[in-house]
Motif scaffolding. Sequence first.
Motif, PDB file in Angstrom:
ATOM      1  N   THR A  14       0.854  -1.194   0.000  1.00  0.00           N
ATOM      2  CA  THR A  14       0.000   0.000   0.000  1.00  0.00           C
ATOM      3  C   THR A  14       0.886   1.239   0.000  1.00  0.00           C
ATOM      4  O   THR A  14       2.087   1.158   0.292  1.00  0.00           O
ATOM      5  CB  THR A  14      -0.901   0.031   1.252  1.00  0.00           C
ATOM      6  OG1 THR A  14      -0.069   0.136   2.410  1.00  0.00           O
ATOM      7  CG2 THR A  14      -1.802  -1.188   1.336  1.00  0.00           C
ATOM      8  N   ASP A  55      -4.626  -1.104  -2.646  1.00  0.00           N
ATOM      9  CA  ASP A  55      -5.305  -0.268  -1.657  1.00  0.00           C
ATOM     10  C   ASP A  55      -5.318  -0.991  -0.309  1.00  0.00           C
ATOM     11  O   ASP A  55      -4.763  -2.089  -0.171  1.00  0.00           O
ATOM     12  CB  ASP A  55      -6.706   0.118  -2.134  1.00  0.00           C
ATOM     13  CG  ASP A  55      -7.655  -1.057  -2.271  1.00  0.00           C
ATOM     14  OD1 ASP A  55      -7.401  -2.157  -1.714  1.00  0.00           O
ATOM     15  OD2 ASP A  55      -8.688  -0.893  -2.943  1.00  0.00           O
ATOM     16  N   GLU A  56      -5.970  -0.385   0.677  1.00  0.00           N
ATOM     17  CA  GLU A  56      -5.973  -0.947   2.035  1.00  0.00           C
ATOM     18  C   GLU A  56      -6.720  -2.278   2.119  1.00  0.00           C
ATOM     19  O   GLU A  56      -6.603  -2.994   3.105  1.00  0.00           O
ATOM     20  CB  GLU A  56      -6.557   0.061   3.036  1.00  0.00           C
ATOM     21  CG  GLU A  56      -8.003   0.438   2.799  1.00  0.00           C
ATOM     22  CD  GLU A  56      -8.198   1.559   1.767  1.00  0.00           C
ATOM     23  OE1 GLU A  56      -9.354   1.899   1.494  1.00  0.00           O
ATOM     24  OE2 GLU A  56      -7.212   2.068   1.207  1.00  0.00           O
ATOM     25  N   ARG A  61      -4.527  -1.105  -6.965  1.00  0.00           N
ATOM     26  CA  ARG A  61      -4.858   0.329  -7.008  1.00  0.00           C
ATOM     27  C   ARG A  61      -4.836   0.780  -8.454  1.00  0.00           C
ATOM     28  O   ARG A  61      -3.811   0.679  -9.128  1.00  0.00           O
ATOM     29  CB  ARG A  61      -3.843   1.098  -6.176  1.00  0.00           C
ATOM     30  CG  ARG A  61      -4.176   2.548  -6.085  1.00  0.00           C
ATOM     31  CD  ARG A  61      -3.946   3.063  -4.730  1.00  0.00           C
ATOM     32  NE  ARG A  61      -4.425   4.440  -4.682  1.00  0.00           N
ATOM     33  CZ  ARG A  61      -4.094   5.291  -3.780  1.00  0.00           C
ATOM     34  NH1 ARG A  61      -3.300   4.920  -2.819  1.00  0.00           N
ATOM     35  NH2 ARG A  61      -4.558   6.502  -3.810  1.00  0.00           N
TER      36      ARG A  61
END
Length: 119
Positions: A14, A55-56, A61
Amino acid sequence: MMPLNAPALPDQVTLEALAKRLDPASPPAVEVQGLDMGYYLVRLHHAGGDSLLVDEHGETRRFTGTQWVSRALAPLGLTHGILTWADVTDEMVGLPESPPVDTATRLAHGTRLAFMTPG
Protein backbone atom coordinates in the motif's frame (compact mmCIF):
# COMPACT_ATOMS: atom_id res chain seq x y z
CA MET A 1 17.92 -0.20 -17.71
CA MET A 2 17.72 1.19 -14.19
CA PRO A 3 19.73 -0.59 -11.51
CA LEU A 4 17.36 -2.51 -9.30
CA ASN A 5 19.28 -2.18 -6.03
CA ALA A 6 16.34 -0.94 -3.95
CA PRO A 7 15.58 -3.01 -0.86
CA ALA A 8 13.06 -5.80 -1.41
CA LEU A 9 9.38 -5.11 -0.82
CA PRO A 10 6.43 -7.52 -0.40
CA ASP A 11 4.55 -8.70 -3.52
CA GLN A 12 1.77 -6.21 -2.75
CA VAL A 13 2.26 -2.89 -0.99
CA THR A 14 0.00 0.00 0.00
CA LEU A 15 1.05 3.64 -0.24
CA GLU A 16 1.23 3.81 3.55
CA ALA A 17 3.50 0.76 3.81
CA LEU A 18 5.60 2.01 0.91
CA ALA A 19 6.12 5.36 2.66
CA LYS A 20 7.47 3.54 5.72
CA ARG A 21 9.76 1.20 3.77
CA LEU A 22 11.21 3.49 1.10
CA ASP A 23 14.96 4.06 1.19
CA PRO A 24 15.56 7.50 -0.36
CA ALA A 25 19.13 6.49 -1.23
CA SER A 26 17.97 3.60 -3.42
CA PRO A 27 14.33 3.94 -4.52
CA PRO A 28 12.61 1.22 -6.56
CA ALA A 29 12.10 1.62 -10.31
CA VAL A 30 8.48 2.70 -10.81
CA GLU A 31 6.55 1.20 -13.72
CA VAL A 32 3.26 2.86 -14.60
CA GLN A 33 1.46 0.25 -16.67
CA GLY A 34 -1.21 1.59 -19.01
CA LEU A 35 -4.19 -0.69 -19.58
CA ASP A 36 -7.26 -0.56 -21.75
CA MET A 37 -10.05 1.84 -20.77
CA GLY A 38 -7.66 4.47 -19.38
CA TYR A 39 -6.52 2.71 -16.23
CA TYR A 40 -2.97 2.74 -14.92
CA LEU A 41 -1.38 0.32 -12.44
CA VAL A 42 1.86 0.85 -10.55
CA ARG A 43 4.56 -1.80 -10.22
CA LEU A 44 7.67 -1.19 -8.15
CA HIS A 45 10.82 -3.02 -9.27
CA HIS A 46 13.51 -3.74 -6.69
CA ALA A 47 16.19 -6.23 -5.70
CA GLY A 48 13.57 -8.77 -4.59
CA GLY A 49 11.53 -8.66 -7.82
CA ASP A 50 8.48 -6.47 -8.24
CA SER A 51 5.56 -5.30 -6.14
CA LEU A 52 2.07 -4.22 -7.10
CA LEU A 53 0.61 -1.09 -5.50
CA VAL A 54 -2.68 -2.02 -3.79
CA ASP A 55 -5.30 -0.27 -1.66
CA GLU A 56 -5.97 -0.95 2.04
CA HIS A 57 -8.21 -3.92 1.06
CA GLY A 58 -5.48 -5.61 -1.01
CA GLU A 59 -7.15 -4.72 -4.32
CA THR A 60 -4.99 -3.45 -7.17
CA ARG A 61 -4.86 0.33 -7.01
CA ARG A 62 -6.09 1.73 -10.33
CA PHE A 63 -5.42 5.29 -11.42
CA THR A 64 -7.34 7.10 -14.17
CA GLY A 65 -4.38 9.20 -15.29
CA THR A 66 -0.66 9.58 -14.81
CA GLN A 67 -1.22 12.84 -12.91
CA TRP A 68 -2.93 10.80 -10.16
CA VAL A 69 0.06 8.47 -10.00
CA SER A 70 2.27 11.55 -9.66
CA ARG A 71 0.11 12.97 -6.87
CA ALA A 72 0.34 9.69 -4.96
CA LEU A 73 4.06 9.02 -5.41
CA ALA A 74 5.75 12.44 -5.56
CA PRO A 75 5.07 13.19 -1.86
CA LEU A 76 6.93 9.96 -1.02
CA GLY A 77 10.03 11.27 -2.78
CA LEU A 78 9.63 9.20 -5.95
CA THR A 79 10.49 11.57 -8.79
CA HIS A 80 10.05 9.56 -11.97
CA GLY A 81 8.74 6.39 -13.54
CA ILE A 82 8.47 4.48 -16.78
CA LEU A 83 5.18 4.27 -18.67
CA THR A 84 4.56 0.92 -20.34
CA TRP A 85 1.52 -0.45 -22.18
CA ALA A 86 -0.17 -3.83 -22.20
CA ASP A 87 -0.44 -4.54 -25.92
CA VAL A 88 -3.61 -6.35 -26.91
CA THR A 89 -3.88 -5.07 -30.47
CA ASP A 90 -1.95 -7.90 -32.13
CA GLU A 91 -4.59 -10.49 -31.29
CA MET A 92 -7.35 -8.07 -32.26
CA VAL A 93 -6.11 -7.76 -35.85
CA GLY A 94 -5.36 -11.46 -36.24
CA LEU A 95 -1.57 -11.41 -35.96
CA PRO A 96 0.06 -14.49 -34.51
CA GLU A 97 0.60 -14.52 -30.77
CA SER A 98 3.99 -13.21 -29.75
CA PRO A 99 5.93 -14.19 -26.63
CA PRO A 100 5.54 -11.91 -23.61
CA VAL A 101 8.08 -9.14 -23.23
CA ASP A 102 10.40 -9.58 -20.24
CA THR A 103 10.53 -6.92 -17.53
CA ALA A 104 13.97 -5.55 -18.43
CA THR A 105 12.96 -5.01 -22.06
CA ARG A 106 9.62 -3.48 -21.10
CA LEU A 107 11.32 -0.99 -18.76
CA ALA A 108 14.13 -0.22 -21.22
CA HIS A 109 11.67 0.71 -23.99
CA GLY A 110 9.02 2.47 -21.90
CA THR A 111 8.34 6.20 -21.91
CA ARG A 112 9.99 8.15 -19.11
CA LEU A 113 7.65 10.11 -16.79
CA ALA A 114 8.44 12.85 -14.29
CA PHE A 115 6.34 12.96 -11.14
CA MET A 116 5.73 16.63 -10.68
CA THR A 117 2.39 17.98 -9.63
CA PRO A 118 2.23 21.79 -9.43
CA GLY A 119 0.68 23.09 -6.23
